[in-house]
Design a protein around this motif. Structure first.
Motif, PDB file in Angstrom:
ATOM      1  N   MET A   1      -4.797   1.275  -3.861  1.00  0.00           N
ATOM      2  CA  MET A   1      -3.977   0.088  -4.145  1.00  0.00           C
ATOM      3  C   MET A   1      -2.664   0.482  -4.825  1.00  0.00           C
ATOM      4  O   MET A   1      -1.613  -0.093  -4.530  1.00  0.00           O
ATOM      5  N   THR A   2      -2.709   1.461  -5.709  1.00  0.00           N
ATOM      6  CA  THR A   2      -1.491   1.921  -6.374  1.00  0.00           C
ATOM      7  C   THR A   2      -0.528   2.526  -5.358  1.00  0.00           C
ATOM      8  O   THR A   2       0.677   2.281  -5.402  1.00  0.00           O
ATOM      9  N   PHE A   3      -1.074   3.295  -4.433  1.00  0.00           N
ATOM     10  CA  PHE A   3      -0.240   3.865  -3.371  1.00  0.00           C
ATOM     11  C   PHE A   3       0.365   2.752  -2.527  1.00  0.00           C
ATOM     12  O   PHE A   3       1.557   2.805  -2.180  1.00  0.00           O
ATOM     13  N   ALA A   4      -0.437   1.750  -2.198  1.00  0.00           N
ATOM     14  CA  ALA A   4       0.050   0.634  -1.381  1.00  0.00           C
ATOM     15  C   ALA A   4       1.179  -0.107  -2.093  1.00  0.00           C
ATOM     16  O   ALA A   4       2.188  -0.466  -1.464  1.00  0.00           O
ATOM     17  N   ILE A   5       1.031  -0.314  -3.395  1.00  0.00           N
ATOM     18  CA  ILE A   5       2.080  -0.994  -4.163  1.00  0.00           C
ATOM     19  C   ILE A   5       3.368  -0.166  -4.147  1.00  0.00           C
ATOM     20  O   ILE A   5       4.466  -0.707  -3.937  1.00  0.00           O
ATOM     21  N   ALA A   6       3.241   1.138  -4.350  1.00  0.00           N
ATOM     22  CA  ALA A   6       4.419   2.013  -4.330  1.00  0.00           C
ATOM     23  C   ALA A   6       5.073   1.988  -2.957  1.00  0.00           C
ATOM     24  O   ALA A   6       6.314   1.935  -2.850  1.00  0.00           O
TER      25      ALA A   6
END
Length: 131
Positions: free
Chosen positions: A18-23
């Motif tokens: 999810m953090t990667f997706a947000i970035a």
């Protein structure tokens, strides 16, 4: 100790999909907004500065978590060596050895491994011929 807990918490969060997706979404939004800002210097400076700051801080975070993981692994291996009767107790103090001593010890264990491998091959051949 507070920093260690914070670093571990942040490392756990930053490694999630999810953090990667947000970035990724933020980068896409930045890229799509380029024409709105005429791809000017300020528009480029925003992403350059942001990513530089994040990368700079992540280096310290990653180093902290790697140091912690390394320490935990060393403690576990030390305990296994300590409780194994045939283990060489001198291996518990590898951190205190210099590079030359470590290299010599590595060569010693490579020779032991080659000897054990050759013995296993001979044993397997003897077994095959006896069958």
């Amino acid at each position: 100790m507070k920093f260690d807990r914070f670093a571990q918490w942040l490392a756990n969060r930053s490694g999630r999909p999810m953090t990667f997706a947000i970035a990724l979404v933020l980068i896409i939004v930045w890229g799509v907004s380029g024409p709105l800002f005429d791809f000017n210097d300020t528009w480029q400076l925003v992403i350059n500065t942001s990513t530089t700051i994040i990368t700079f801080l992540m280096v310290f975070l990653i180093q902290n978590t790697q140091n912690r993981d390394n320490d935990e692994l060393h403690i576990k291996i030390d305990e296994l060596l300590r409780t194994t009767k045939r283990a060489h107790k001198a291996l518990l103090d590898l951190e205190d050895m210099g590079p030359a001593e470590l290299h010599a010890l590595r060569k010693h264990y490579q020779r032991m491994g080659e000897h054990d491998s050759a013995k296993a091959s001979r044993d397997a051949q003897e077994k095959d011929t006896s069958d």
